[in-house]
Design an enzyme around this catalytic site. Structure first.
Site, PDB file in Angstrom:
ATOM      1  N   ARG A 121       0.808  -1.224   0.000  1.00 32.46           N
ATOM      2  CA  ARG A 121       0.000   0.000   0.000  1.00 32.46           C
ATOM      3  C   ARG A 121       0.839   1.272   0.000  1.00 32.46           C
ATOM      4  NH1 ARG A 121      -3.141  -3.231   3.709  1.00 32.46           N
ATOM      5  NH2 ARG A 121      -5.019  -3.983   2.669  1.00 32.46           N
ATOM      6  N   LYS A 143       3.325  11.530 -10.849  1.00 33.30           N
ATOM      7  CA  LYS A 143       2.483  10.697 -11.708  1.00 33.30           C
ATOM      8  C   LYS A 143       3.203   9.386 -12.007  1.00 33.30           C
ATOM      9  CE  LYS A 143      -0.370  13.929 -14.341  1.00 33.30           C
ATOM     10  NZ  LYS A 143      -0.687  14.389 -15.710  1.00 33.30           N
ATOM     11  N   GLU A 185       9.964  18.300 -24.497  1.00 32.49           N
ATOM     12  CA  GLU A 185       9.315  18.640 -23.229  1.00 32.49           C
ATOM     13  C   GLU A 185       9.873  19.941 -22.663  1.00 32.49           C
ATOM     14  OE1 GLU A 185       6.751  17.271 -21.837  1.00 32.49           O
ATOM     15  OE2 GLU A 185       6.606  15.189 -22.476  1.00 32.49           O
ATOM     16  N   LYS A 227       7.583  23.276 -13.692  1.00 35.51           N
ATOM     17  CA  LYS A 227       6.706  22.159 -13.335  1.00 35.51           C
ATOM     18  C   LYS A 227       6.429  22.133 -11.842  1.00 35.51           C
ATOM     19  CE  LYS A 227       5.564  17.403 -14.137  1.00 35.51           C
ATOM     20  NZ  LYS A 227       5.818  16.155 -14.880  1.00 35.51           N
ATOM     21  N   GLU A 237      -4.190  17.307 -10.785  1.00 43.06           N
ATOM     22  CA  GLU A 237      -4.683  17.753 -12.079  1.00 43.06           C
ATOM     23  C   GLU A 237      -6.164  18.103 -12.055  1.00 43.06           C
ATOM     24  OE1 GLU A 237      -4.508  15.560 -16.152  1.00 43.06           O
ATOM     25  OE2 GLU A 237      -2.456  16.084 -15.628  1.00 43.06           O
ATOM     26  N   ARG A 241      -2.714  22.119 -13.397  1.00 40.35           N
ATOM     27  CA  ARG A 241      -1.712  21.125 -13.791  1.00 40.35           C
ATOM     28  C   ARG A 241      -1.974  20.571 -15.188  1.00 40.35           C
ATOM     29  NH1 ARG A 241       1.090  16.169 -10.352  1.00 40.35           N
ATOM     30  NH2 ARG A 241       2.298  15.385 -12.109  1.00 40.35           N
ATOM     31  N   ASN A 245      -0.026  19.215 -19.989  1.00 40.25           N
ATOM     32  CA  ASN A 245      -0.362  18.265 -21.054  1.00 40.25           C
ATOM     33  C   ASN A 245      -0.433  18.931 -22.431  1.00 40.25           C
ATOM     34  OD1 ASN A 245      -0.770  15.703 -19.614  1.00 40.25           O
ATOM     35  ND2 ASN A 245      -2.390  16.831 -18.558  1.00 40.25           N
ATOM     36  N   HIS A 248      -0.113  16.858 -25.563  1.00 40.47           N
ATOM     37  CA  HIS A 248      -0.225  15.444 -25.212  1.00 40.47           C
ATOM     38  C   HIS A 248      -1.514  14.782 -25.701  1.00 40.47           C
ATOM     39  CE1 HIS A 248       3.257  16.326 -22.794  1.00 40.47           C
ATOM     40  NE2 HIS A 248       3.332  15.087 -22.378  1.00 40.47           N
ATOM     41  N   HIS A 252      -0.618  11.722 -27.623  1.00 37.53           N
ATOM     42  CA  HIS A 252      -0.952  10.391 -27.120  1.00 37.53           C
ATOM     43  C   HIS A 252      -1.810   9.622 -28.122  1.00 37.53           C
ATOM     44  CE1 HIS A 252      -0.259  11.190 -22.527  1.00 37.53           C
ATOM     45  NE2 HIS A 252       0.855  10.985 -23.186  1.00 37.53           N
ATOM     46  N   HIS A 267       8.128   9.295 -27.562  1.00 38.22           N
ATOM     47  CA  HIS A 267       7.129  10.097 -26.856  1.00 38.22           C
ATOM     48  C   HIS A 267       7.370  11.596 -27.048  1.00 38.22           C
ATOM     49  CE1 HIS A 267       4.312  11.527 -23.908  1.00 38.22           C
ATOM     50  NE2 HIS A 267       5.279  12.096 -23.208  1.00 38.22           N
TER      51      HIS A 267
END
Length: 367
Positions: A121, A143, A185, A227, A237, A241, A245, A248, A252, A267
């Site tokens: 956990r 993330k 990026e 960032k 997010e 935030r 993206n 993206h 993506h 990427h």
């Protein structure tokens, strides 16, 4: 060397240390967080390049460690590889006092971070990113995720690291294409909210994409500062935030259509193309000056990154739109896109008309 603090009201502060020769110092920097031992998670390529130096640094600080490797490449961000990694971690007998150290690029950081979030956990982990893309983006902000056949990063958790160690020296071992991928990026951070930074990247800082260490160090530090400021305001997010993206949602979708084949499109290359598309779409919708979209395309092209769909392959507009509709940011039938009023000024649009986006994709060359 520069230290950037990351943190906010919803999660504990931690440091991102950026500089040269930091892997040799890693043991002393990680020691305050280790009450037991560490397991280094890396991919086979990075483990051979940098694993011995990291293990030696840990040993000098009196920290026991062992190394677990996964195959290199995006395919390791999968349920199957996560299960194998979890089983190997369990076999080591790790407990809640122990620490996972992610040594590698974004794939390793995402996979090891998710494993750390799930193991008993949640146990502590440290990021030691070895690619430019990971240093400026995926190692910071908590993330963690794996991919599924339906899309990228759709299964994951927010799990903040205890520490991030970004050693600029390791970037010298990167292939040129990986360095350019990370540079995308970096450019993205300037496009989001810092036009002066973007201007520097397009001018004297452009030597960074060719491997200049001084330019890279400044680019990494400023990217992390941008960032960190955004993540500190909005960890999960819920609002600002999402700006991170930029590029993206388009990117993506393109990656997913290519089956996440890095040989076809890395990427960062997809993000670069996606940023160009986001600016062109913004210009088409009348919210951004076309001259800004043209300048973004010119700077991205000067970095030897793709700017047009035709450079990535042939695409179905309907298939790309379906991928975008399945993006985790989509809401109530509308598409969520990060759009631009100009370079350094972006915003979240949460209800873009799919019909308008479909028409744009066809104008971009999708059939």
């Amino acid at each position: 060397m520069k230290t950037v603090k990351v943190g906010g009201g919803s999660f504990r502060n931690y440091e991102v240390v950026v500089g040269r020769g930091l892997i040799a110092q890693a043991g002393d920097r990680i020691a305050p967080f280790v009450r037991g031992r560490t397991v280094i998670v890396s991919d086979e390529t990075v483990a051979a390049l940098h694993g011995p130096a990291l293990a030696e640094a840990l040993a000098r600080a009196g920290i026991r460690s062992e190394t677990v490797t996964v195959p290199p490449g995006e395919a390791s961000k999968s349920f199957g590889e996560l299960e194998r990694l979890m089983d190997r971690l369990l076999a080591t007998g790790l407990d809640r006092k122990d620490v996972i150290v992610a040594l590698g690029g974004g794939v390793v950081g995402d996979l090891a971070g998710l494993a750390a979030a799930l193991y008993m956990r949640g146990i502590d982990f440290v990021q030691v990113p070895t690619t430019l893309l990971a240093q400026v983006d995926s190692s910071v902000g908590g993330k963690t995720a794996i991919d599924t056949p339906r899309g990228k990063n759709l299964v994951g958790a927010f799990h903040q690291p205890r520490l991030v160690i970004a050693d600029i020296d390791v970037l010298a071992t990167l292939p040129e294409r990986q360095l350019r991928s990370g540079w995308a990026e970096v450019l993205k951070h300037g496009l989001i909210c810092d036009p002066a930074f973007f201007n520097w990247l397009a001018g004297p800082g452009a030597t960074g994409v060719g491997g200049d260490a001084a330019a890279l160090e400044h680019a990494v530090v400023r990217s992390v500062e941008i960032k960190a400021a955004i993540v500190g305001e909005d960890e999960k997010e819920a609002g600002r935030r999402a700006l991170l993206n930029l590029g993206h949602t388009f990117g993506h979708a393109i990656e997913a259509e290519l089956g996440f084949e890095e040989a076809a499109l890395a990427h960062g290359e997809a993000v670069a193309l996606g940023c160009c598309m986001a600016f062109r779409y913004s210009a088409q919708q009348g919210v951004c000056d076309a001259a800004d979209a043209d300048r973004v395309e010119a700077v991205v092209a000067a970095s030897s990154l793709p700017t047009r769909l035709s450079q990535a392959g042939g695409f179905s507009a309907d298939a790309l739109l379906a991928r975008m509709a399945g993006d985790k940011k989509a809401e109530a039938g509308g598409l969520t896109l990060i759009l631009a009023n100009g370079i350094g000024s972006t915003f979240v649009s949460r209800a873009e008309d799919p019909a308008k986006v479909l028409a744009f994709l066809r104008e971009e060359g999708a059939v």
